[in-house]
Write a protein that holds these residues in place. Structure first.
Motif, mmCIF file in Angstrom:
data_model
loop_
_atom_site.group_PDB
_atom_site.id
_atom_site.type_symbol
_atom_site.label_atom_id
_atom_site.label_comp_id
_atom_site.label_asym_id
_atom_site.label_seq_id
_atom_site.Cartn_x
_atom_site.Cartn_y
_atom_site.Cartn_z
ATOM 1 N N UNK A 183 75.152 37.518 59.780
ATOM 2 C CA UNK A 183 74.964 36.658 60.951
ATOM 3 C C UNK A 183 75.900 37.037 62.087
ATOM 4 N N UNK A 184 77.009 37.703 61.736
ATOM 5 C CA UNK A 184 77.921 38.153 62.784
ATOM 6 C C UNK A 184 77.527 39.529 63.296
ATOM 7 N N UNK A 185 76.385 40.005 62.837
ATOM 8 C CA UNK A 185 75.859 41.228 63.411
ATOM 9 C C UNK A 185 76.006 42.488 62.576
ATOM 10 N N UNK A 186 76.607 42.404 61.419
ATOM 11 C CA UNK A 186 76.765 43.602 60.590
ATOM 12 C C UNK A 186 75.415 44.011 60.005
ATOM 13 N N UNK A 187 75.194 45.317 59.930
ATOM 14 C CA UNK A 187 73.939 45.826 59.384
ATOM 15 C C UNK A 187 74.183 46.851 58.290
ATOM 16 N N UNK A 188 75.442 47.122 58.068
ATOM 17 C CA UNK A 188 75.783 48.198 57.143
ATOM 18 C C UNK A 188 77.042 47.766 56.387
ATOM 19 N N UNK A 189 76.805 46.893 55.433
ATOM 20 C CA UNK A 189 77.934 46.216 54.782
ATOM 21 C C UNK A 189 78.271 46.871 53.446
ATOM 22 N N UNK A 190 79.556 47.188 53.291
ATOM 23 C CA UNK A 190 79.996 47.755 52.005
ATOM 24 C C UNK A 190 80.678 46.667 51.183
ATOM 25 N N UNK A 191 80.442 46.743 49.883
ATOM 26 C CA UNK A 191 81.048 45.791 48.958
ATOM 27 C C UNK A 191 82.166 46.501 48.227
ATOM 28 N N UNK A 244 78.954 58.848 57.832
ATOM 29 C CA UNK A 244 78.034 58.352 58.865
ATOM 30 C C UNK A 244 76.756 57.841 58.207
ATOM 31 N N UNK A 245 76.244 56.715 58.571
ATOM 32 C CA UNK A 245 76.837 55.768 59.500
ATOM 33 C C UNK A 245 78.021 55.042 58.858
ATOM 34 N N UNK A 246 79.043 54.814 59.659
ATOM 35 C CA UNK A 246 80.218 54.105 59.198
ATOM 36 C C UNK A 246 79.848 52.647 58.923
ATOM 37 N N UNK A 247 80.387 52.049 57.839
ATOM 38 C CA UNK A 247 80.120 50.638 57.577
ATOM 39 C C UNK A 247 80.628 49.779 58.732
ATOM 40 N N UNK A 248 79.888 48.766 59.083
ATOM 41 C CA UNK A 248 80.353 47.860 60.141
ATOM 42 C C UNK A 248 80.763 46.508 59.564
ATOM 43 N N UNK A 249 80.731 46.420 58.237
ATOM 44 C CA UNK A 249 81.162 45.186 57.576
ATOM 45 C C UNK A 249 81.716 45.511 56.208
ATOM 46 N N UNK A 250 82.790 44.803 55.850
ATOM 47 C CA UNK A 250 83.404 45.012 54.533
ATOM 48 C C UNK A 250 83.498 43.659 53.856
ATOM 49 N N UNK A 251 82.984 43.605 52.642
ATOM 50 C CA UNK A 251 83.156 42.402 51.841
ATOM 51 C C UNK A 251 83.990 42.782 50.625
ATOM 52 N N UNK A 252 85.222 42.318 50.610
ATOM 53 C CA UNK A 252 86.126 42.662 49.517
ATOM 54 C C UNK A 252 86.095 41.564 48.467
ATOM 55 N N UNK A 253 85.801 41.941 47.245
ATOM 56 C CA UNK A 253 85.721 40.955 46.168
ATOM 57 C C UNK A 253 87.112 40.603 45.649
ATOM 58 N N UNK A 254 88.102 41.372 46.066
ATOM 59 C CA UNK A 254 89.474 41.196 45.600
ATOM 60 C C UNK A 254 90.403 41.288 46.802
ATOM 61 N N UNK A 255 91.327 40.376 46.891
ATOM 62 C CA UNK A 255 92.272 40.305 48.001
ATOM 63 C C UNK A 255 92.957 41.630 48.300
ATOM 64 N N UNK A 256 93.451 42.220 47.232
ATOM 65 C CA UNK A 256 94.152 43.503 47.325
ATOM 66 C C UNK A 256 93.329 44.555 48.059
ATOM 67 N N UNK A 257 92.016 44.529 47.849
ATOM 68 C CA UNK A 257 91.165 45.539 48.470
ATOM 69 C C UNK A 257 91.022 45.295 49.966
ATOM 70 N N UNK A 258 91.083 44.049 50.356
ATOM 71 C CA UNK A 258 91.047 43.745 51.784
ATOM 72 C C UNK A 258 92.313 44.289 52.440
ATOM 73 N N UNK A 259 93.420 44.123 51.756
ATOM 74 C CA UNK A 259 94.685 44.661 52.263
ATOM 75 C C UNK A 259 94.568 46.174 52.410
#
Lengths: 339, 339
Positions: B177-185, B238-253
């Motif tokens: 909804x924030x516009x990401x079209x290429x989200x990595x988990x 390419x294409x570079x991800x425009x969204x990241x969903x981290x399942x673990x806090x550490x990975x967001x860091x």
DNA sequence: CTGTTAGCGCCTTCAG
DNA sequence: CTGAAGGCGCTAACAG
């Protein structure tokens, strides 16, 4: 629960209980063949000796207790990690107790454990602890004990800590060199020696650099909302502090929160440095300058020293008061600005 | 150590050991006067019953074990805090064991404890655990056990967790909804049911919103430097991800660290959201949108359920699989930008 | 109401 | 090299 015990093994093998016991403890007075037979069956049945029986008999528990003020704190988590890096190799188990910074709980826990449940304890005292009789009594009873981080120089007990005064001095000096002239110190309430060491470092630096503004020692609490109120008042007074030295990570977080709320800019309006073991400090807005304590090492060394005492080995002089150095990491929160 | 025991008290008072024992346990068949005398002396001498003797006799240890993958993690620290909020009232002690995400250690620890040392265990399984026989065997032996967070639906064992799939769906939906079209988990290696739940939520959202780009499931590790390498590669493709969903806090860091290094801007170039219990997430640059898990409550409820089993009370149906909801907190890292 | 007795499971003399 | 016996401290069953 169909527990296998020595008796069952003995019956199965037509041996005496004592023989089985000795075989499993690899006694030299048992024939290799018997040992082999015993071990085989024990393995097969998944035999595990009853720890309460052996503890009762041998008067030792193979367990130590770690008594800390809180656990939601990177420092103490890392300490536990360090402790756990040695306990399994020693065949030891670790009990955890939280005092929630409450002297009464701390005293009660120590009392509760004075019955052989543990072979030794590692304590980081609560900040409401002013009377150390309970520690003294424990020590006097001859039960192994080490203090770490929140230590006490008054007792003849091994202390494992970091170079608090020195690093507090350096942190304050760092702020001074970055142009701060009105530095507030955020510390814990209470009269812990660790607080005093850090406070002393702060004061020494102000003195050495002949800072005209009077020192400002702000005592914060365990509650975030109270701390934020206190900090708001601090920032609204004149002259506003232009430097913050937080002796506790949590307080730096509180300071950041309040600065955000009051639209104060770090480091332009106020610079911040803190004792902190948070990896993510580098990701803060702005990145937080920190003094990183060797938490893991403190835990590991404290455990090693405790085991030396448990094993009745002599301690080296340096092990009675071990000081592991911290490291100052300079980041954006204390950068010099054009302003 | 001049331990006071029942015998000593009995002799001093000219009573039988059993009488003293009963008096101290407040048995109804002891006269009030005697109880008073006994208690007085016990108090005076600081008597503490030997726990190994009573454990041996009563075949219970008043101790539970908490077995977790790691402790330098806000989530698990908070869980322990929750557990500790109930254990002292129950007169119970808490042993901590770390598996360091190693299946073999996990299995060995369970084996080590199968001898009456503990009355029950709480486990959050390691991510290298694929075979659950050790848990099954423990359960089959009839020893109380609950799983929390890192649970398993296959076993008939109480599970206490959060609504992972739903929140993963919401997090992904939020990015969309924030516009990401290429989200990595970003998830853990391994085949844990928790990972699968979160992955499933992610995939369901992509599907529901008919995202054309293929899903990207990135498996990260316990080592920061490895994760950073993997993420660097991810961001350079390419294409570079425009969204990241981290399942673990550490990975967001880790993701923040790499973005900084590669001069990628959050949220302009890439938006980030993560499961995280870090209070300081709000102070990140930019503030990190998080899904906060009810860690404390999970710990508390898991402990309560474990005690119900230990006390042989019937469990309510909802206690066999308890799902405590997480909360999504939207912050700057997923803000819509002009770009 | 109180005392006697018999273990819980293990380890450690002391005897063979 | 192996077995028999006692006891760690506590509790519970069984007497009185």
């Amino acid at each position: 629960m169909d527990q296998v015990n020595l008796k069952k093994l003995a019956k199965e093998l037509n041996l005496a209980v004592s023989t089985v016991s000795r075989a499993l403890r690899d006694s030299h007075e048992i024939s290799p063949q018997t040992k082999e037979r015993v071990r085989e069956l024990a393995e097969k049945l998944g035999f595990q000796p009853n720890p309460h029986a052996s503890s009762l008999r041998q008067n030792k528990s193979k367990t130590i207790a770690v008594i800390i003020p809180e656990i939601e704190n990177n420092f103490f988590s890392q300490v536990i990690n360090g402790i756990e890096s040695v306990t399994p190799n020693k065949g030891y188990h670790v009990l955890i107790y939280l005092t929630h910074e409450d002297y009464n709980k701390e005293r009660d826990i120590l009392q509760l454990l004075r019955n052989g449940r543990v072979d030794g304890i590692m304590v980081s005292v609560s900040n409401t602890t002013t009377n150390l009789d309970h520690i003294e009594a424990w020590h006097a009873a001859g039960i192994p004990l080490v203090l770490f981080d929140r230590t006490s120089e008054d007792l003849d007990v091994p202390n494992i800590m970091t170079n608090d005064a020195e690093m507090a001095f350096k942190a304050t000096e760092h702020l001074l060199k970055r142009g701060c002239r009105n530095i507030a110190y955020l510390g814990m309430t209470g009269n812990l020696s660790i607080s005093n060491r850090r406070k002393a470092g702060y004061l020494t630096a102000l003195e050495k650099y002949k800072v005209p503004a009077p020192p400002q020692i702000i005592e914060l609490t365990a509650k975030d909302y109270i701390n934020r109120d206190i900090l708001k008042q601090l920032f609204e007074q004149q002259p506003r502090p232009d430097g913050i030295f937080a002796a506790i990570e949590k307080f730096a977080v509180n300071a950041y929160e309040v600065c955000k709320e009051l639209h104060l800019h770090i480091p332009q309006d106020v610079k911040v440095i803190s004792f902190s073991n948070l990896q993510a400090a580098a990701l803060f807005d702005p990145a937080l300058s920190t003094i990183i304590q060797p938490a893991y090492d403190i835990g590991r060394e404290a455990a090693n020293i405790l085991f030396k005492i448990i094993e009745k080995k002599m301690l080296m002089p340096y092990e009675k008061k071990m000081v592991l150095p911290s490291q100052l990491i300079e980041r954006a929160s204390t950068a010099v600005t054009g302003k």
